[in-house]
Every structure is written in C-alpha cells, then in structure tokens.
Write a protein that holds these residues in place. Structure first.
Motif, short mmCIF file in Angstrom:
data_model
loop_
_atom_site.label_atom_id
_atom_site.label_comp_id
_atom_site.label_asym_id
_atom_site.label_seq_id
_atom_site.Cartn_x
_atom_site.Cartn_y
_atom_site.Cartn_z
N HIS A 137 0.84 -1.20 0.00
CA HIS A 137 0.00 0.00 0.00
C HIS A 137 0.88 1.26 0.00
CE1 HIS A 137 -3.37 -2.61 0.77
NE2 HIS A 137 -2.82 -3.04 1.90
N ALA A 138 2.15 1.11 -0.39
CA ALA A 138 3.11 2.20 -0.26
C ALA A 138 3.24 3.04 -1.53
CB ALA A 138 4.47 1.64 0.12
N SER A 139 2.27 2.96 -2.44
CA SER A 139 2.41 3.70 -3.70
C SER A 139 2.46 5.20 -3.47
CB SER A 139 1.25 3.35 -4.65
OG SER A 139 0.01 3.67 -4.05
N LEU A 140 1.69 5.73 -2.50
CA LEU A 140 1.72 7.16 -2.22
C LEU A 140 3.07 7.56 -1.64
CD1 LEU A 140 0.24 9.84 -2.15
CD2 LEU A 140 -0.65 9.24 0.12
N ASP A 141 3.63 6.73 -0.77
CA ASP A 141 4.97 6.99 -0.23
C ASP A 141 5.99 7.07 -1.37
OD1 ASP A 141 4.01 6.90 2.38
OD2 ASP A 141 4.43 4.76 2.59
N ARG A 142 5.88 6.13 -2.30
CA ARG A 142 6.82 6.08 -3.44
C ARG A 142 6.68 7.34 -4.29
NH1 ARG A 142 7.19 4.55 -8.72
NH2 ARG A 142 9.13 3.51 -9.34
N GLN A 143 5.45 7.75 -4.57
CA GLN A 143 5.23 8.95 -5.37
C GLN A 143 5.81 10.18 -4.68
OE1 GLN A 143 1.03 9.20 -6.17
NE2 GLN A 143 0.96 7.17 -7.11
N ASN A 144 5.60 10.28 -3.37
CA ASN A 144 6.12 11.43 -2.63
C ASN A 144 7.64 11.43 -2.61
OD1 ASN A 144 3.57 12.43 -2.03
ND2 ASN A 144 3.43 11.34 -0.08
N SER A 198 15.48 7.19 -10.17
CA SER A 198 15.07 5.80 -9.99
C SER A 198 16.16 4.99 -9.29
CB SER A 198 14.74 5.17 -11.34
OG SER A 198 14.39 3.82 -11.20
N ASN A 199 17.41 5.17 -9.72
CA ASN A 199 18.51 4.44 -9.09
C ASN A 199 18.74 4.91 -7.66
OD1 ASN A 199 19.05 2.85 -11.34
ND2 ASN A 199 20.44 4.36 -12.22
N TRP A 200 18.59 6.21 -7.44
CA TRP A 200 18.72 6.77 -6.09
C TRP A 200 17.66 6.15 -5.17
CZ3 TRP A 200 18.37 12.79 -5.03
CH2 TRP A 200 18.86 13.06 -3.74
N MET A 201 16.42 6.02 -5.70
CA MET A 201 15.34 5.42 -4.93
C MET A 201 15.66 3.98 -4.56
SD MET A 201 12.10 6.82 -4.36
CE MET A 201 10.90 5.64 -4.97
N ARG A 202 16.18 3.22 -5.52
CA ARG A 202 16.49 1.81 -5.26
C ARG A 202 17.54 1.70 -4.15
NH1 ARG A 202 17.35 0.27 -11.55
NH2 ARG A 202 15.16 0.35 -12.22
N TYR A 203 18.56 2.56 -4.26
CA TYR A 203 19.61 2.56 -3.25
C TYR A 203 19.04 2.89 -1.87
CZ TYR A 203 22.84 4.72 -0.10
OH TYR A 203 23.50 5.08 1.04
N LEU A 204 18.20 3.93 -1.79
CA LEU A 204 17.67 4.35 -0.50
C LEU A 204 16.76 3.28 0.11
CD1 LEU A 204 16.90 8.14 -1.11
CD2 LEU A 204 18.73 7.16 0.28
N LEU A 205 16.03 2.54 -0.73
CA LEU A 205 15.18 1.48 -0.21
C LEU A 205 16.04 0.38 0.42
CD1 LEU A 205 12.40 0.27 0.22
CD2 LEU A 205 12.54 -0.72 -2.08
N PRO A 264 16.08 -4.21 -11.77
CA PRO A 264 15.87 -3.67 -10.42
C PRO A 264 16.22 -4.66 -9.31
CG PRO A 264 14.05 -3.06 -11.84
CD PRO A 264 14.90 -4.01 -12.62
N SER A 265 15.79 -5.93 -9.44
CA SER A 265 16.05 -6.90 -8.36
C SER A 265 17.53 -7.23 -8.25
CB SER A 265 15.24 -8.18 -8.59
OG SER A 265 15.60 -8.78 -9.82
N THR A 266 18.21 -7.33 -9.39
CA THR A 266 19.66 -7.62 -9.36
C THR A 266 20.43 -6.44 -8.78
OG1 THR A 266 19.43 -9.04 -11.30
CG2 THR A 266 21.65 -8.32 -10.74
N LEU A 267 20.02 -5.22 -9.15
CA LEU A 267 20.68 -4.04 -8.60
C LEU A 267 20.47 -3.96 -7.09
CD1 LEU A 267 22.31 -1.47 -9.18
CD2 LEU A 267 20.15 -0.26 -9.53
N ASP A 268 19.25 -4.26 -6.64
CA ASP A 268 18.99 -4.26 -5.20
C ASP A 268 19.87 -5.27 -4.49
OD1 ASP A 268 17.09 -2.33 -5.57
OD2 ASP A 268 15.36 -3.66 -5.35
N ALA A 289 28.84 6.17 -5.27
CA ALA A 289 28.08 7.36 -5.65
C ALA A 289 26.92 6.94 -6.53
CB ALA A 289 28.96 8.34 -6.41
N VAL A 290 25.86 7.73 -6.54
CA VAL A 290 24.76 7.47 -7.47
C VAL A 290 25.22 7.72 -8.89
CG1 VAL A 290 22.48 8.22 -8.22
CG2 VAL A 290 22.95 7.94 -5.80
N ALA A 291 25.91 8.84 -9.12
CA ALA A 291 26.39 9.16 -10.46
C ALA A 291 27.51 10.19 -10.35
CB ALA A 291 25.26 9.71 -11.33
N TRP A 292 28.50 10.09 -11.24
CA TRP A 292 29.50 11.14 -11.36
C TRP A 292 28.94 12.26 -12.24
CZ3 TRP A 292 31.87 9.73 -7.53
CH2 TRP A 292 32.51 8.51 -7.37
#
Length: 277
Positions: free
Chosen positions: A88-95, A111-118, A250-254, A268-271
């Motif tokens: 039920h976390a779709s609103l959290d993800r959008q925010n 998107s990559n930053w989000m994956r890392y933070l999760l 996504p799953s392999t990166l996670d 780093a997320v990106a140079w």
C-alpha cells in the motif's frame, strides 16, 4: 515469502516509518493504524524538506532523510514478510520520487537513487528490528501511539535486549545477525570518488567479488560482464553505471547494493559526467 494478516502488515508498515523517523532524529507527533481521513494508517512526523522555500544542493542530506522515512514503510513490509509483497506504499513512493526529483532532473538517476535508499532503509531497520517489532505490536494493541509512547517503546526494547531477554523468534534471529551487518553509510549520493590510496587499492584488488560478496550466480555474471572482478573494480563504479550493465534489472541491482552496504563500501549514485546534459 511469509503471509502476514492485513492488519499486522499495516502495523509493520507504519512502525517502519515511525522507527526510521526516530532513528534519524525527526520528532513524531503520532503513529496510528486507525482509518482517518481516508487513510488506513499514517505517521505524523516533522517533514524538514517541506519547511524549505527552495530546495538546493546543500539540502541533499535533508532530502535523503525525508526520503528514507517515506521508504521505510515499504522496507519494513519486505523485512516482515521476508520477500517483496504487494504494498500500500504507492503514495509513499510517489512522494519520495517527487522529493528526490527536486534535486535531480534525470528520471534514471532518481530511480537508481530510490532503489539505493530502499536498500539502505531496509539495512537500517534490520539493525533496529526489535524496536520496529515492538512498535508494530504496540500499534496492534493500542491502535495509536504518540511520540513519547514510541520513545518509551524504544528505551524498553533496548533495556530488554541489554538484559538478554528475547521475546520473539524474529528478535532472536536478528540479534544473532546484528554483528554481521555493516553500519549504514552516510549520504551516498554524489559522494566524492572512492578514496583509494595505493596500498588500499592493492588490497581491494586482491579481494575478488566471488570470494567476498554473497551474490547469486546471475548477479556475479552481470558484474563480470561489466568488467567488475574485484572490490577495487566495484569501488570505481557508480549506481547508475551498474544499472546500465546488460542483465542488471531492479532486483539484481537491489541485491548488489545490499551486498555493497553489507561489506561497508560506498558508491556514488552518479559522477557529474554521467549526468544528462
């Protein structure tokens, strides 16, 4: 993946938000699993980014902190079910996406930053899982907790653990595993290039990915395909560059980022040269 009753699932989701806010020092007014204003539950805490009239680069740590709290509900769901359940976390993800997008224009970088933070949020909650567990069960009993009550739960949990008391199987599992979990690094977005002197570089070059990191065969092959054989090779890469390797979804990166955190590395997320012009 474990099946968890819906009400318990919601309690752990909100406990993830509440625990992360407290871990990161954000004041909490209340956490509830009562249906209010169309929401099945929520955590009312201080959003620091919302108080800023304009978000600039120097506010990156504040943005990351707010995003970690937003993503902690999903991280707690995954940790409780030992999988990746419907959420039920779709609103959290959008925010969180909207918040991170205030500092990055590239959808790929966000998107990559989000994956890392999760992954980072899940790692942090693993270290405090007895606290998350205790908050969730307090919510199941009381339905609503204020900030003082959550603080008391944290103190009581730490006191129980210090005395050797173990109240549930999940706490037993994670107590035994805590020493093996590397501390979550500080802000990993746009950090300076990995500081490797000659001696350290030689040492990292000797540490083979296959010997140090606990990765699936698929993840190891993806890294090899990208020319990453040692920790030194990995230390010179960014999250964005890892995501461009053929076969890294996504799953392999996670999975890779979870191991990066476990061994105590920082990517780093990106140079700057990888940013879109």
């Amino acid at each position: 993946m474990l099946n968890v009753p819906e009400r318990e699932f919601l309690a752990f989701h909100e406990a993830g938000h509440a625990a992360m806010a407290m871990i990161l020092g954000r004041p909490i007014r209340r956490a509830t699993i009562r249906e209010t204003h169309g929401l099945t539950g929520y955590v009312d805490y201080k959003h620091a980014a919302s108080a800023l009239s304009q978000i600039r680069e120097e506010h990156r740590p504040i943005v990351e902190t707010d995003a970690l709290i937003l993503l902690a509900g999903r991280a707690a769901e995954c940790e409780r079910t030992l999988g990746s359940p419907l959420s039920h976390a779709s609103l959290d993800r959008q925010n969180a996406l909207a918040l991170l997008g205030k500092l990055e224009d590239s959808e790929e970088v966000v998107s990559n930053w989000m994956r890392y933070l999760l992954v980072r949020a899940q790692s942090m909650l693993q270290r405090e899982w007895p606290f998350v567990h205790a908050v969730a069960h307090a919510l199941l009993q009381e339905e609503e907790l204020d900030g003082d009550a959550i603080s008391r739960v944290r103190v009581e949990t730490h006191e129980r653990l210090a005395s050797g008391e173990r109240s549930n199987v999940r706490i037993l599992i994670y107590e035994d595993a805590l020493d093996a979990i590397a501390p979550a690094p500080e802000s990993n977005c746009r950090v300076l290039r990995f500081p490797i002197d000659r001696a350290a570089a030689w040492n990292l070059d000797r540490q083979k990915i296959a010997e140090v990191m606990q990765l699936s065969a698929r993840a190891r092959k993806c890294l090899e395909r990208g020319g990453i054989m040692t920790l030194a090779d990995l230390a010179r890469r960014t999250i964005c560059s890892l995501a461009t390797i053929r076969g890294v979804g996504p799953s392999t990166l996670d999975e890779i980022m979870a191991e990066v955190n476990r061994v105590g590395m920082r990517l780093a997320v990106a140079w700057p040269e990888e940013m879109p012009t």
